[in-house]
Write an enzyme that holds these catalytic residues in place. Structure first.
Site, PDB file in Angstrom:
ATOM      1  N   VAL A   1       0.824  -1.208   0.000  1.00  0.00           N
ATOM      2  CA  VAL A   1       0.000   0.000   0.000  1.00  0.00           C
ATOM      3  C   VAL A   1       0.861   1.263   0.000  1.00  0.00           C
ATOM      4  O   VAL A   1       0.342   2.372  -0.113  1.00  0.00           O
ATOM      5  CB  VAL A   1      -0.990   0.006   1.195  1.00  0.00           C
ATOM      6  N   ASP A   2       2.184   1.114   0.103  1.00  0.00           N
ATOM      7  CA  ASP A   2       3.064   2.283   0.036  1.00  0.00           C
ATOM      8  C   ASP A   2       3.243   2.711  -1.422  1.00  0.00           C
ATOM      9  O   ASP A   2       2.765   2.044  -2.338  1.00  0.00           O
ATOM     10  CB  ASP A   2       4.425   1.962   0.686  1.00  0.00           C
TER      11      ASP A   2
ATOM     12  N   ALA B   1      15.679  -9.109  -2.960  1.00  0.00           N
ATOM     13  CA  ALA B   1      15.281  -8.575  -4.259  1.00  0.00           C
ATOM     14  C   ALA B   1      16.215  -7.448  -4.699  1.00  0.00           C
ATOM     15  O   ALA B   1      16.466  -7.267  -5.894  1.00  0.00           O
ATOM     16  CB  ALA B   1      13.842  -8.075  -4.193  1.00  0.00           C
TER      17      ALA B   1
ATOM     18  N   CYS C   1     -19.766   8.197  -0.059  1.00  0.00           N
ATOM     19  CA  CYS C   1     -19.497   8.595  -1.455  1.00  0.00           C
ATOM     20  C   CYS C   1     -18.556   7.614  -2.152  1.00  0.00           C
ATOM     21  O   CYS C   1     -18.617   7.456  -3.368  1.00  0.00           O
ATOM     22  CB  CYS C   1     -18.905   9.996  -1.522  1.00  0.00           C
TER      23      CYS C   1
ATOM     24  N   HIS D   1      -4.403  -3.988  -2.999  1.00  0.00           N
ATOM     25  CA  HIS D   1      -4.872  -3.843  -1.621  1.00  0.00           C
ATOM     26  C   HIS D   1      -5.057  -2.386  -1.210  1.00  0.00           C
ATOM     27  O   HIS D   1      -5.113  -2.073  -0.024  1.00  0.00           O
ATOM     28  CB  HIS D   1      -3.918  -4.567  -0.654  1.00  0.00           C
TER      29      HIS D   1
HETATM   30 ZN   LIG Z   1     -19.261  11.588   1.445  1.00  0.00          ZN
END
Ligand SMILES: [Zn+2]
Length: 231
Positions: free
Chosen positions: A95-96, A223, A122, A111
């Site tokens: 998620v970085d 890696a 919303c 993710h």
């Molecule tokens: Zn909203």
């Protein structure tokens, strides 16, 4: 791994590549945050019970991600993308934003992203680097007044754009998996999908993943060391 101009490379990266930039993986032994297991702060149930706790966790992850730097493995992937252009696709479980900061353009965060938030009503994600660490600071939607949550796929939620991911995977000629545990589905199943279609599969990471048997090639090592020579 020798790539020809006719190859299409699908790359899947996991926590291991970010760990080499010093970011905690929060999985396995010692994967605790302030005494909580991550599955206690990264679930819809945790969010309903204690949004302040959840935002404290993701605020810390925002600070950590901002302080981290892309490493040689991120840079190697950006370089190969520069050569392959549209024949390259990078799906990350991370998620970085270290891939983007290394120069990668075709990145899909299955993710979610730690630097995006969304209103629970919303549902439209927007960029957000804010840190919210007390009840009084918790963000609310300026449009509808509902709560704003991290744009993260929590345990029990469905990863983002699985249709797009499988479309890309089915068109690939090579699958390169970097730094995943091989135990988090659906990503751990990509190698099986690829094998069934005759796509050559390679794993790179310091330890064997739990789905190691499914790969054509396993290259053990960090890696940051392996990828610059491989690509
Ligand atoms: Zn909203």
């Amino acid at each position: 791994m020798i790539l020809t101009p006719h190859d299409r490379l699908f790359v899947l990266t996991g926590a291991g590549i970010s760990a080499e930039s010093g970011l905690a993986t929060f999985r396995g032994s010692g994967g605790l945050w302030n005494g909580y297991r991550v599955d206690q702060v990264a679930t819809p149930e945790a969010w309903h019970a204690d949004p302040e706790l959840v935002w404290r966790f993701y605020s810390m992850r925002r600070r950590d991600a901002l302080a981290a730097q892309p490493n040689a493995a991120h840079l190697a992937l950006a370089k190969i993308e520069h050569k392959l252009a549209n024949n390259f696709y990078l799906c990350t479980q991370n998620v970085d934003d270290l891939h983007e900061r290394a120069g990668s353009l075709r990145v899909h965060h299955m993710h979610g992203s730690v630097f995006q938030s969304r209103c629970v009503q919303c549902r439209v994600p927007f960029p957000d680097q804010g840190v919210y660490e007390t009840a009084a600071e918790l963000p609310m939607c300026p449009e509808c007044g509902e709560a704003v949550r991290p744009h993260i796929v929590w345990f029990g939620e469905i990863p983002l754009d699985m249709d797009g991911i499988y479309r890309e995977l089915e068109q690939a000629t090579r699958l390169l998996v970097v730094g995943t545990s091989g135990s988090v589905y659906p990503a751990a199943g990509f190698v099986h999908v690829a094998s069934q279609r005759g796509i050559h599969t390679v794993y790179v990471g310091p330890e064997e993943p739990s789905n190691a048997d499914a790969f054509d090639e396993i290259i053990l090592g960090p890696a940051t060391t392996v990828l610059p020579g491989l690509l």
